[in-house]
Every structure is written in structure tokens, then in C-alpha cells.
Design a protein around this motif. Structure first.
Motif, PDB file in Angstrom:
ATOM      1  N   CYS A 192      -0.362 -68.221   2.066  1.00 55.63           N
ATOM      2  CA  CYS A 192      -1.060 -67.446   1.041  1.00 55.63           C
ATOM      3  C   CYS A 192      -0.315 -67.573  -0.281  1.00 55.63           C
ATOM      4  O   CYS A 192       0.916 -67.477  -0.344  1.00 55.63           O
ATOM      5  CB  CYS A 192      -1.134 -65.976   1.463  1.00 55.63           C
ATOM      6  SG  CYS A 192      -1.918 -64.905   0.241  1.00 55.63           S
TER       7      CYS A 192
ATOM      8  N   HIS B 163      -0.229 -65.523  -2.620  1.00 52.94           N
ATOM      9  CA  HIS B 163       0.287 -64.259  -3.162  1.00 52.94           C
ATOM     10  C   HIS B 163       1.770 -64.158  -2.823  1.00 52.94           C
ATOM     11  O   HIS B 163       2.616 -64.463  -3.645  1.00 52.94           O
ATOM     12  CB  HIS B 163      -0.515 -63.065  -2.614  1.00 52.94           C
ATOM     13  CG  HIS B 163      -0.013 -61.745  -3.116  1.00 52.94           C
ATOM     14  ND1 HIS B 163       0.121 -60.644  -2.305  1.00 52.94           N
ATOM     15  CD2 HIS B 163       0.405 -61.361  -4.355  1.00 52.94           C
ATOM     16  CE1 HIS B 163       0.597 -59.628  -3.027  1.00 52.94           C
ATOM     17  NE2 HIS B 163       0.773 -60.042  -4.277  1.00 52.94           N
ATOM     18  N   LEU B 164       2.080 -63.804  -1.571  1.00 47.65           N
ATOM     19  CA  LEU B 164       3.487 -63.666  -1.190  1.00 47.65           C
ATOM     20  C   LEU B 164       3.834 -64.444   0.072  1.00 47.65           C
ATOM     21  O   LEU B 164       4.853 -64.166   0.708  1.00 47.65           O
ATOM     22  CB  LEU B 164       3.846 -62.178  -1.018  1.00 47.65           C
ATOM     23  CG  LEU B 164       3.841 -61.338  -2.308  1.00 47.65           C
ATOM     24  CD1 LEU B 164       4.117 -59.876  -1.996  1.00 47.65           C
ATOM     25  CD2 LEU B 164       4.870 -61.869  -3.303  1.00 47.65           C
ATOM     26  N   GLY B 165       2.990 -65.374   0.453  1.00 45.56           N
ATOM     27  CA  GLY B 165       3.381 -66.296   1.520  1.00 45.56           C
ATOM     28  C   GLY B 165       3.001 -65.929   2.937  1.00 45.56           C
ATOM     29  O   GLY B 165       3.455 -66.592   3.875  1.00 45.56           O
ATOM     30  N   CYS B 166       2.196 -64.905   3.146  1.00 50.10           N
ATOM     31  CA  CYS B 166       1.735 -64.612   4.512  1.00 50.10           C
ATOM     32  C   CYS B 166       0.756 -65.704   4.963  1.00 50.10           C
ATOM     33  O   CYS B 166       0.389 -66.579   4.176  1.00 50.10           O
ATOM     34  CB  CYS B 166       1.042 -63.256   4.568  1.00 50.10           C
ATOM     35  SG  CYS B 166       2.169 -61.864   4.358  1.00 50.10           S
TER      36      CYS B 166
ATOM     37  N   CYS C 188      -6.265 -62.824   4.149  1.00 48.40           N
ATOM     38  CA  CYS C 188      -4.832 -62.603   4.362  1.00 48.40           C
ATOM     39  C   CYS C 188      -4.607 -61.177   4.887  1.00 48.40           C
ATOM     40  O   CYS C 188      -5.081 -60.208   4.276  1.00 48.40           O
ATOM     41  CB  CYS C 188      -4.067 -62.811   3.059  1.00 48.40           C
ATOM     42  SG  CYS C 188      -2.289 -62.687   3.304  1.00 48.40           S
TER      43      CYS C 188
ATOM     44  N   CYS D 220      -1.922 -59.441   4.892  1.00 49.95           N
ATOM     45  CA  CYS D 220      -0.869 -58.665   4.220  1.00 49.95           C
ATOM     46  C   CYS D 220      -1.405 -57.778   3.100  1.00 49.95           C
ATOM     47  O   CYS D 220      -1.163 -56.581   3.070  1.00 49.95           O
ATOM     48  CB  CYS D 220       0.204 -59.605   3.698  1.00 49.95           C
ATOM     49  SG  CYS D 220       1.134 -60.376   5.047  1.00 49.95           S
ATOM     50  N   HIS D 221      -2.144 -58.357   2.158  1.00 48.60           N
ATOM     51  CA  HIS D 221      -2.634 -57.550   1.027  1.00 48.60           C
ATOM     52  C   HIS D 221      -4.099 -57.808   0.727  1.00 48.60           C
ATOM     53  O   HIS D 221      -4.600 -57.465  -0.329  1.00 48.60           O
ATOM     54  CB  HIS D 221      -1.791 -57.826  -0.224  1.00 48.60           C
ATOM     55  CG  HIS D 221      -0.322 -57.800   0.034  1.00 48.60           C
ATOM     56  ND1 HIS D 221       0.427 -58.933   0.240  1.00 48.60           N
ATOM     57  CD2 HIS D 221       0.533 -56.754   0.173  1.00 48.60           C
ATOM     58  CE1 HIS D 221       1.691 -58.607   0.485  1.00 48.60           C
ATOM     59  NE2 HIS D 221       1.785 -57.300   0.450  1.00 48.60           N
ATOM     60  N   GLY D 222      -4.758 -58.487   1.655  1.00 48.06           N
ATOM     61  CA  GLY D 222      -6.214 -58.588   1.549  1.00 48.06           C
ATOM     62  C   GLY D 222      -6.780 -59.715   0.711  1.00 48.06           C
ATOM     63  O   GLY D 222      -7.985 -59.714   0.419  1.00 48.06           O
ATOM     64  N   SER D 223      -5.992 -60.668   0.316  1.00 50.85           N
ATOM     65  CA  SER D 223      -6.564 -61.770  -0.461  1.00 50.85           C
ATOM     66  C   SER D 223      -7.570 -62.560   0.376  1.00 50.85           C
ATOM     67  O   SER D 223      -7.381 -62.744   1.582  1.00 50.85           O
ATOM     68  CB  SER D 223      -5.453 -62.723  -0.933  1.00 50.85           C
ATOM     69  OG  SER D 223      -4.678 -62.100  -1.930  1.00 50.85           O
TER      70      SER D 223
ATOM     71  N   PRO E 247      -5.095 -59.963  -4.409  1.00 46.37           N
ATOM     72  CA  PRO E 247      -4.080 -60.269  -5.437  1.00 46.37           C
ATOM     73  C   PRO E 247      -3.643 -61.729  -5.538  1.00 46.37           C
ATOM     74  O   PRO E 247      -2.882 -62.060  -6.449  1.00 46.37           O
ATOM     75  CB  PRO E 247      -2.884 -59.412  -4.994  1.00 46.37           C
ATOM     76  CG  PRO E 247      -3.030 -59.312  -3.511  1.00 46.37           C
ATOM     77  CD  PRO E 247      -4.497 -59.289  -3.231  1.00 46.37           C
TER      78      PRO E 247
HETATM   79  S1  FES Z   1       0.646 -62.381   0.957  1.00 45.26           S
HETATM   80 FE1  FES Z   1      -1.467 -62.764   1.156  1.00 45.26          FE
HETATM   81  S2  FES Z   1      -2.385 -61.211   0.021  1.00 45.26           S
HETATM   82 FE2  FES Z   1      -0.282 -60.837  -0.212  1.00 45.26          FE
END
Ligand code: FES
Length: 188
Positions: free
Chosen positions: A111, A113-116, A129, A131-134, A146
Motif C-alpha cells: 500500500c 500509504h504506510l506499506g500494509c 487496505c 490498515c486505514h481503508g485505502s 489516505p
Molecule cells: S497502509 Fe494502507 S491505508 Fe494506510
């Protein structure tokens, strides 16, 4: 006679002290040996760790993914866990200037955003994703949450034997105008 008794007493008094000295000496010798053995053990352990270091084995960055005929249309997850890649077969990929062209591109599972690692939701035709819904379209384009940019694509070419060869060392980013690059898409 008195002198002899005095001498005897002196010897008797001195002897215990001499015994203590020997015991002390033997004790020191024991401690010395113990330290030597511990040092030797630590040295041996160091050699073993040098010969067999803790190496992190990562999946190879280049891998063969089978033949194009092994892939139906859509997202294929067989290399998601082992290689961090989704192979996507499409009949049209306008985002890479290949409208109406059938081929395969390879998306990174990281991802932006932050790599999930997102999940492919076939029913919704999107990557989501946890983690934060992307959310990302099948093309890799981000459209919710995000994540600031699309998923990255990996280099994909034909290997000498006709198989699909994925090379994760080379990435193509949409925001840099790299998706139309020749090796970002494998025409089939
Ligand atoms: S790591 Fe995927 S939305 Fe934050």
C-alpha cells in the motif's frame, strides 16, 4: 626443651596458615580454569555465529510466473504471499495508453500509504487496505482513503522459455508517467 616446644608451637601455628595459602592457590587455579573455559566457549560460539550468521532470507526479486496462457482475465493472487505481486490480465489498460490491448501487468502488494498489504475484493472489484481503508482499482489507481498515489507496477517481460518474468527491481509509478513504458506491460 622449652625451646623445642616453642618451636613446635610456632610450626603448629604456621602450618594452618600455610594450608590456607595452598587452598587459596588451588581455588584461584580453579577460578582461572573456569574463566579460561568460559572464554574458550564464548570464542567457539563466536566462530559458530560467524560461520552461520543470522541471515534474513527474502524472496527473490526476480521470478518466473508461468505462461501467459496460465492466466485468465482479472487479478491473480498466486504470487501475493510469496513474492508480493499481483498479476493482472486485462483486455484494455487505458491508464498505460493501451486501450484495447490485451496483456498482463504486475502490481506491487505494498500500500502506498504506510506499506500494509491490501486485499483483493473480487465482489467489489477493488483492492482494500485493512490498515486505514485505502482503496485501489484493478488498475492499481487509488480512489479512496489516505493512499496518496496508485500502487506501483513491476517490470514484466517474456523469459527465454516463453514464461512471464517479473522483475521487482524495476518499478513503474503512474504519477511519474511511467506506466506506458514498454516493460510495464506484457502484451499477450
Ligand atoms: S497502509 Fe494502507 S491505508 Fe494506510
Amino acid at each position: 626443651m622449652a625451646t623445642t616446644e616453642a618451636s613446635q608451637r610456632a610450626i603448629t601455628v604456621q602450618n594452618p596458615s600455610a594450608g590456607m595459602t595452598r587452598r587459596g592457590f588451588l581455588g584461584s587455579l580453579g577460578v582461572g580454569w573456569a574463566l579460561f573455559i568460559m572464554g574458550a566457549g564464548a570464542g567457539t560460539l563466536g566462530i559458530v555465529r560467524f560461520l552461520f550468521p543470522n541471515v534474513l532470507f527474502e524472496p527473490p526479486s526476480t521470478f518466473k510466473a508461468g505462461f501467459p496462457s496460465d492466466y485468465g482475465l482479472g487479478v491473480d493472487e498466486r504470487f501475493k504471499e510469496t513474492n508480493g505481486a499481483w498479476l493482472v490480465r486485462t483486455t484494455s489498460d487505458p491508464l498505460s495508453n493501451r486501450a484495447g490491448v490485451e496483456g498482463i501487468f504486475v502490481l506491487s502488494t505494498t500500500c502506498t500509504h504506510l506499506g500494509c498489504i491490501p486485499n483483493w475484493l473480487a465482489a467489489d472489484q477493488k483492492f482494500k487496505c485493512p490498515c486505514h481503508g485505502s482503496g485501489f482499482r484493478m488498475s492499481g489507481m487509488n480512489f479512496e482513503g489516505p493512499a496518496p498515489r496508485p500502487l506501483e507496477r513491476f517490470r514484466v517481460v517474456h523469459a527465454d522459455d516463453g514464461q512471464i518474468l517479473v522483475d521487482k527491481n524495476q518499478k513503474f509509478q503512474w504519477e511519474k508517467g511511467q506506466w506506458p513504458a514498454n516493460e510495464a506491460f506484457l502484451k499477450v
